[in-house]
Write a protein that holds these residues in place. Structure first.
Motif, PDB file in Angstrom:
ATOM      1  N   LEU A   1       0.815  -1.000   0.143  1.00 37.88           N
ATOM      2  CA  LEU A   1      -0.100   0.106   0.002  1.00 37.88           C
ATOM      3  C   LEU A   1       0.799   1.246  -0.100  1.00 37.88           C
ATOM      4  O   LEU A   1       1.944   1.315   0.442  1.00 37.88           O
ATOM      5  N   PRO A   2       0.507   2.410  -0.765  1.00 35.30           N
ATOM      6  CA  PRO A   2       1.273   3.529  -0.546  1.00 35.30           C
ATOM      7  C   PRO A   2       1.239   4.009   0.855  1.00 35.30           C
ATOM      8  O   PRO A   2       0.456   3.532   1.685  1.00 35.30           O
ATOM      9  N   LYS A   3       2.281   4.822   1.276  1.00 36.58           N
ATOM     10  CA  LYS A   3       2.605   5.163   2.574  1.00 36.58           C
ATOM     11  C   LYS A   3       1.589   6.062   3.102  1.00 36.58           C
ATOM     12  O   LYS A   3       1.272   5.700   4.248  1.00 36.58           O
ATOM     13  N   THR A   4       0.982   6.994   2.336  1.00 37.49           N
ATOM     14  CA  THR A   4      -0.049   7.733   2.578  1.00 37.49           C
ATOM     15  C   THR A   4      -1.309   7.104   3.217  1.00 37.49           C
ATOM     16  O   THR A   4      -1.995   7.457   4.201  1.00 37.49           O
ATOM     17  N   ILE A   5      -1.531   6.168   2.432  1.00 32.39           N
ATOM     18  CA  ILE A   5      -2.801   5.279   2.891  1.00 32.39           C
ATOM     19  C   ILE A   5      -2.520   4.518   3.968  1.00 32.39           C
ATOM     20  O   ILE A   5      -3.567   4.558   5.177  1.00 32.39           O
TER      21      ILE A   5
END
Lengths: 207, 207
Positions: free
Chosen positions: B4-8
Motif C-alpha cells: 500500500l502507498p505510505k500515505t494510505i
C-alpha cells in the motif's frame, strides 16, 4: 446544536459524510479528538489533505499506488499469467491477507449498476480486454462481489472475453473462473440462507 | 500491507486510533476518502488540525466552547438555579436534544476511577462546590453514568455537598437529585436485566 463551537460542528459534519458514520458516531469521534495531543491532530489532518496527492493509478492493473506500475505488478515473483478481477482497490487487501494468491490483479473500479448510471464503459473492462489480447494471461478469476451488480459485471466480462477468444485462436487456453460460493467458515448451517446452501451443495468436493 | 502507498497506510493507522474503529473500518474509511474531491479533504484535514485551537473551557461550567462563558451559561433564558452535573461535554448534546432541560450544566470531565488513577481531585468537583457556595443554586441533578464509576462519583459528590450544607445554613433549601432509573422507552420486558427491572419497580409512578 448551535451551542457547540463552530469547529466542532463542522468536524462532526465532515465525519458524517463517511460511510457507516451517523450523527452519534460523528460526535463521539469529534469529542474524542479533543483529547488527543495537538501534534497527533496535525499529523492526522495533514495525512487526509495529502492522501490523494502522492497516489496514482497503476497503468497495468489500475490499483492505487505510489508508483507506476504498482508494487504488485512490478514484483517478478508474482504470476502475471493469473489475473484476479475485482471491483475496488480495497479488495486487494483482503486477498493479500489470505496469503493464497500469488497472481496479479485488475481493478474495475466499480460494478455495472444501471440505477446509478454505471455502465461497462465507466469500468476498466476495455483495459482488461487489452491486457488479455497480449496473450500472456492464462486464467482470469472473476472476483466481483456475489451480489446483483457483481454477478452482472462478471457475466458481462465473461461474454466480452468469450467474444475475444472466438476472434483469436491464441487465446484458446485462457480459462475464466469465478470464486467459489458456499458456507462461510465458522458459519452455522441453521442460519445459512437457502441460496448459499444450494450453492454449497452444488459445489461440494470430495473429502 | 507494504504494497500500500505510505500515505494510505499512515491514514489507516490514524483512523485506527479512534474509538470503535478497527483495522477493517479504518481501511474502508481511508479508501472512501480517495473518492472525495480534494477540496473536501483539505476542509476535513484543516478542521481536524484547528479543532482544539479555537476551543476553550467555559470557566463556569467547564463545557467546551468557543467563548467564555459558554453560550449556555451566558444565555439569560436558562435557569442557573438548576445545575445538571455530567461526566463529559458530549453528554450536553444528549440533554439538549431532549428539549426538556432549561437549566445549566457542570462538566466534571470524567468519573472517579481508581483503576485508572482518576481520583476526585482530577475532576471539576471543587469547582462545583465553589459554584454551590455562592448560594444561587437550588437543585443539583447528578447525571453521571449509571455504571460503577458514575455511581461512585455521584455518591462522592453528594457527600461533599452534604458536608457543605451542614456548614452553611444558607444552603438548606438545596436539593440533590439523581436521574431516574427504569426501562428504556421501546424496550422489551423480556430482555430487561433484573437490576433495571428492580429499579423500574421501585420507581413506579401513578398512572
Amino acid at each position: 446544536m448551535s451551542f457547540l463551537p463552530k469547529t466542532i460542528e463542522t468536524l462532526i459534519e465532515n465525519f458524517q459524510k463517511l460511510p457507516g458514520i451517523g450523527p452519534k458516531t460523528a460526535s463521539r469521534l469529534t469529542f474524542y479528538l479533543l483529547h488527543m495531543p495537538q501534534f497527533e491532530l496535525e499529523n492526522f489532518g495533514k495525512n487526509i489533505v495529502s492522501l490523494k496527492k502522492s497516489v496514482v493509478y497503476c497503468s497495468v492493473c489500475f490499483n492505487i499506488s505510489s508508483t507506476d506500475p504498482c508494487p504488485i505488478c512490478s514484483d517478478e515473483a508474482r504470476d502475471e499469467r493469473t489475473v484476479c478481477v475485482i471491483e475496488n482497490p480495497i479488495e486487494i487487501l483482503q486477498f493479500e491477507k489470505t496469503g493464497k494468491f500469488k497472481g496479479t490483479y485488475h481493478v474495475l473500479h466499480g460494478a455495472i449498476n444501471p440505477l446509478n448510471n454505471i455502465g461497462p464503459d465507466e469500468l476498466k473492462i476495455g483495459e482488461l480486454l487489452n491486457r488479455i489480447k497480449s496473450g500472456k494471461i492464462k486464467e482470469i478469476i472473476l472476483a466481483t462481489n456475489p451480489n446483483m451488480e457483481g454477478e452482472a459485471t462478471a457475466m458481462y466480462v465473461k461474454r466480452e472475453i468469450s467474444n475475444l477468444k472466438s476472434q483469436n485462436s491464441r487465446l484458446n487456453s485462457l480459462k475464466i473462473t469465478r470464486l467459489a460460493h458456499g458456507l462461510p467458515v465458522g458459519a452455522d448451517l441453521e442460519f445459512a440462507d437457502e441460496i448459499t446452501l444450494g450453492r454449497a451443495l452444488e459445489g461440494r468436493r470430495e473429502f
